[in-house]
Scaffold this motif. Structure first.
Motif, mmCIF file in Angstrom:
data_model
loop_
_atom_site.group_PDB
_atom_site.id
_atom_site.type_symbol
_atom_site.label_atom_id
_atom_site.label_comp_id
_atom_site.label_asym_id
_atom_site.label_seq_id
_atom_site.Cartn_x
_atom_site.Cartn_y
_atom_site.Cartn_z
ATOM 1 N N TYR A 159 0.814 -1.220 0.000
ATOM 2 C CA TYR A 159 0.000 0.000 0.000
ATOM 3 C C TYR A 159 0.844 1.264 0.000
ATOM 4 C CZ TYR A 159 -4.102 2.894 0.990
ATOM 5 O OH TYR A 159 -5.112 3.828 0.923
ATOM 6 N N ASN A 160 1.936 1.288 0.731
ATOM 7 C CA ASN A 160 2.775 2.489 0.768
ATOM 8 C C ASN A 160 3.355 2.814 -0.596
ATOM 9 O OD1 ASN A 160 2.362 3.016 3.488
ATOM 10 N ND2 ASN A 160 4.109 1.792 4.151
ATOM 11 N N SER A 161 3.760 1.796 -1.350
ATOM 12 C CA SER A 161 4.295 2.035 -2.695
ATOM 13 C C SER A 161 3.218 2.563 -3.630
ATOM 14 C CB SER A 161 4.887 0.744 -3.268
ATOM 15 O OG SER A 161 6.025 0.336 -2.541
ATOM 16 N N ILE A 162 1.995 2.097 -3.426
ATOM 17 C CA ILE A 162 0.881 2.571 -4.251
ATOM 18 C C ILE A 162 0.605 4.046 -3.959
ATOM 19 C CG2 ILE A 162 -1.579 2.281 -4.729
ATOM 20 C CD1 ILE A 162 -1.135 -0.730 -4.010
ATOM 21 N N LEU A 163 0.602 4.407 -2.676
ATOM 22 C CA LEU A 163 0.409 5.820 -2.312
ATOM 23 C C LEU A 163 1.547 6.684 -2.850
ATOM 24 C CD1 LEU A 163 -0.836 5.546 1.395
ATOM 25 C CD2 LEU A 163 -2.197 5.855 -0.686
ATOM 26 N N GLU A 164 2.752 6.151 -2.815
ATOM 27 C CA GLU A 164 3.903 6.884 -3.355
ATOM 28 C C GLU A 164 3.735 7.120 -4.854
ATOM 29 O OE1 GLU A 164 8.793 6.470 -3.654
ATOM 30 O OE2 GLU A 164 7.603 4.919 -2.664
ATOM 31 N N ARG A 165 3.173 6.141 -5.535
ATOM 32 C CA ARG A 165 2.946 6.301 -6.978
ATOM 33 C C ARG A 165 1.965 7.442 -7.247
ATOM 34 N NH1 ARG A 165 2.893 1.228 -11.031
ATOM 35 N NH2 ARG A 165 5.059 1.365 -10.352
ATOM 36 N N ILE A 166 0.937 7.578 -6.403
ATOM 37 C CA ILE A 166 0.011 8.711 -6.556
ATOM 38 C C ILE A 166 0.758 10.024 -6.351
ATOM 39 C CG2 ILE A 166 -2.102 9.812 -5.728
ATOM 40 C CD1 ILE A 166 -3.026 7.104 -4.684
ATOM 41 N N ASN A 167 1.571 10.080 -5.307
ATOM 42 C CA ASN A 167 2.292 11.315 -4.987
ATOM 43 C C ASN A 167 3.290 11.713 -6.068
ATOM 44 O OD1 ASN A 167 1.323 12.315 -2.410
ATOM 45 N ND2 ASN A 167 2.091 10.414 -1.525
ATOM 46 N N ASN A 168 3.746 10.752 -6.836
ATOM 47 C CA ASN A 168 4.740 11.036 -7.873
ATOM 48 C C ASN A 168 4.138 11.472 -9.201
ATOM 49 O OD1 ASN A 168 6.893 10.453 -6.186
ATOM 50 N ND2 ASN A 168 7.031 8.310 -6.818
ATOM 51 N N ILE A 169 2.811 11.539 -9.286
ATOM 52 C CA ILE A 169 2.178 11.954 -10.542
ATOM 53 C C ILE A 169 2.557 13.393 -10.868
ATOM 54 C CG2 ILE A 169 -0.021 12.466 -11.665
ATOM 55 C CD1 ILE A 169 -1.278 10.262 -9.985
ATOM 56 N N ASN A 170 2.903 13.617 -12.122
ATOM 57 C CA ASN A 170 3.121 14.978 -12.624
ATOM 58 C C ASN A 170 1.987 15.275 -13.609
ATOM 59 O OD1 ASN A 170 3.904 17.271 -14.156
ATOM 60 N ND2 ASN A 170 6.050 16.915 -13.598
ATOM 61 N N PRO A 171 0.922 15.941 -13.161
ATOM 62 C CA PRO A 171 -0.255 16.118 -14.015
ATOM 63 C C PRO A 171 0.003 16.998 -15.236
ATOM 64 C CG PRO A 171 -0.482 17.361 -11.976
ATOM 65 C CD PRO A 171 0.728 16.508 -11.816
ATOM 66 N N ILE A 172 0.991 17.881 -15.156
ATOM 67 C CA ILE A 172 1.305 18.739 -16.306
ATOM 68 C C ILE A 172 1.972 17.909 -17.398
ATOM 69 C CG2 ILE A 172 2.454 20.826 -17.071
ATOM 70 C CD1 ILE A 172 0.225 21.238 -14.960
ATOM 71 N N LYS A 173 2.960 17.108 -17.013
ATOM 72 C CA LYS A 173 3.611 16.219 -17.978
ATOM 73 C C LYS A 173 2.618 15.189 -18.521
ATOM 74 C CE LYS A 173 8.470 16.348 -16.532
ATOM 75 N NZ LYS A 173 9.610 15.530 -16.034
ATOM 76 N N SER A 227 -4.259 -8.308 -1.730
ATOM 77 C CA SER A 227 -5.057 -8.641 -0.545
ATOM 78 C C SER A 227 -4.222 -8.657 0.728
ATOM 79 C CB SER A 227 -5.753 -9.988 -0.739
ATOM 80 O OG SER A 227 -4.842 -11.065 -0.616
ATOM 81 N N HIS A 228 -2.905 -8.773 0.587
ATOM 82 C CA HIS A 228 -2.038 -8.809 1.769
ATOM 83 C C HIS A 228 -2.024 -7.476 2.517
ATOM 84 C CE1 HIS A 228 0.339 -12.247 -0.352
ATOM 85 N NE2 HIS A 228 -0.777 -12.675 0.198
ATOM 86 N N ASN A 229 -2.524 -6.412 1.907
ATOM 87 C CA ASN A 229 -2.603 -5.118 2.585
ATOM 88 C C ASN A 229 -3.737 -5.066 3.605
ATOM 89 O OD1 ASN A 229 -0.512 -3.560 1.095
ATOM 90 N ND2 ASN A 229 -1.841 -3.931 -0.662
ATOM 91 N N ILE A 230 -4.637 -6.041 3.574
ATOM 92 C CA ILE A 230 -5.822 -6.016 4.433
ATOM 93 C C ILE A 230 -5.591 -6.933 5.636
ATOM 94 C CG2 ILE A 230 -8.311 -6.425 4.532
ATOM 95 C CD1 ILE A 230 -8.287 -6.073 1.420
ATOM 96 N N LYS A 231 -5.508 -6.345 6.811
ATOM 97 C CA LYS A 231 -5.217 -7.109 8.026
ATOM 98 C C LYS A 231 -6.370 -8.049 8.381
ATOM 99 C CE LYS A 231 -2.175 -3.607 10.049
ATOM 100 N NZ LYS A 231 -1.953 -2.682 11.184
ATOM 101 N N GLY A 232 -6.009 -9.256 8.743
ATOM 102 C CA GLY A 232 -6.999 -10.221 9.193
ATOM 103 C C GLY A 232 -7.851 -10.818 8.092
ATOM 104 N N LEU A 233 -7.446 -10.640 6.848
ATOM 105 C CA LEU A 233 -8.250 -11.112 5.726
ATOM 106 C C LEU A 233 -8.053 -12.616 5.501
ATOM 107 C CD1 LEU A 233 -10.087 -10.049 3.340
ATOM 108 C CD2 LEU A 233 -8.010 -10.099 1.952
#
Length: 381
Positions: free
Chosen positions: A20-34, A307-313
């Motif tokens: 999940y952290n890598s996925i959030l990082e991917r959002i943060n790295n978006i350059n909407p102008i490019k 699915s491994h991001n979901i605790k107790g699943l």
């Protein structure tokens, strides 16, 4: 490294991290102008978020809010917001049309010769070198650039005159971001069944956006000539699709039947959903669903990894009726026992249904075109 089925994975393919952290990082790295300037080029600054959005790990609203939190004004990043909204629009089409999503939505696809899969596309032998190499990349990575998807659909539906349904099913099978609404509607848009005209490509356009210089192909013509020409010899062969989902064998989950069970599925893998509640959590991969909508081993492995991001699943490859049996004779009636998220593919789930996190929750219902829908969405930016 081996996957769930014991296959060796390819280390050189395009990577889609599943933590999940890598996925959030991917959002943060978006350059909407490019993104706006280069998204149509094969090496453009695209987001690579589609697999996570399709699988419900992140929401379109989440992406929109993070982009706007960086200080961009909506008009500065309109192209990115529009492309996100296309995906939500197709979900609203599915909500409005239901099972009709599997049929020609606006009018019959023009000039259809057959309802089979194109052999040349399945075998990556169209003769358009970059498209063939991209098909092989799809097989190895589960990813295909959006512009290549349009080229493929144009070749299959408009040059080869195949009906969209079987090629769309083939693409869905292989895509990590497989989404029935986006897939079916996009193919229909190209084929002229959900748009006012067909979409055509020619070799010049392909060369421009893929940085290739191939000449003397059946597409090395003007658009007018491409639209009028007979079916190219290389696209005449067809095959009957034989797609199958291989689900692993799992044990029936152990449930505390004094509390409700959250039902996750291949379109809802949100690790933040009711994350602090005392509930059972089950990822249900129903054979009945995948018999109708088959996906590859690569896609199943991707779903398991997310699915491994979901605790107790707990993961259960079986039918919901098996879980219902566990609550029989307990204090919780079935309508109290299960909680899921609203989704057209899983309308049959019993119990209560939470709304999905919409980018534009105020804009509901069916709109006949994206831009009539987008006009309403702009009011809420």
């Amino acid at each position: 490294m081996q996957d769930l089925f014991g296959n060796t994975t390819d280390a050189k393919q395009i990577r889609f991290p599943t933590d999940y952290n890598s996925i959030l990082e991917r959002i943060n790295n978006i350059n909407p102008i490019k993104y706006a300037k280069s998204r149509n080029f094969i090496n453009g600054s695209v987001t690579y978020l589609a697999p996570y959005i399709s699988r419900g790990v992140i929401s379109l609203k989440q992406v929109k809010d993070i982009i706007l939190s960086k200080g961009f004004k909506p008009n500065e990043v309109e192209k990115l917001l529009q492309e996100l909204a296309w995906r939500e629009y197709y979900q609203r089409v599915w909500q409005g049309k239901g099972d009709a999503i599997w049929q020609d939505l606006k009018q019959p696809q023009p000039d259809t010769l057959h309802h089979e899969m194109l052999a040349a596309i399945q075998e990556a032998s169209t003769g358009i070198k970059v498209i063939d190499s991209q098909i092989n990349q799809l097989y190895s990575s589960g990813y295909l650039h959006n512009h290549i998807r349009m080229y493929l659909a144009a070749l299959a539906c408009n040059n080869a005159k195949a009906h969209w349904a079987q090629p769309a099913k083939w693409l869905y099978y292989h895509l990590l971001d497989g989404d029935i609404a986006s897939n079916n509607c996009s193919w229909q848009w190209v084929a002229g069944a959900f748009s006012s005209k067909k979409y055509y490509c020619n070799q010049e356009n392909i060369n421009k956006y893929t940085f290739t210089n191939q000449l003397n192909t059946f597409l090395d013509k003007s658009y007018e000539e491409v639209a009028r020409m007979p079916v190219p010899e290389s696209l005449t062969g067809s095959v009957t699709l034989q797609l199958q989902t291989k689900l692993p064998i799992t044990e029936l989950p152990i449930l505390d039947t004094t509390i409700p069970t959250l039902i996750y599925n291949s379109y809802n893998l949100d690790p933040t959903w009711r994350e602090h509640e005392d509930v059972n959590r089950v990822l249900l991969l129903a054979p009945s669903h995948f018999n109708n909508n088959p996906v590859s081993d690569k896609v199943i492995n991707f779903i398991f990894s997310l699915s491994h991001n979901i605790k107790g699943l707990q993961v259960y490859c079986g039918e919901l009726s098996d879980l219902e049996q566990l609550y029989k004779g307990t204090k919780l009636v079935i309508q109290e026992a299960f909680i899921s998220k609203e989704h057209p593919a899983f309308k049959h789930y019993p119990g209560s249904k939470d709304q999905r996190v919409w980018m534009f929750p105020e804009v509901t219902g069916y709109y006949p075109s994206f831009f009539s829908y987008w006009k309403q969405c702009q009011k809420y930016l």
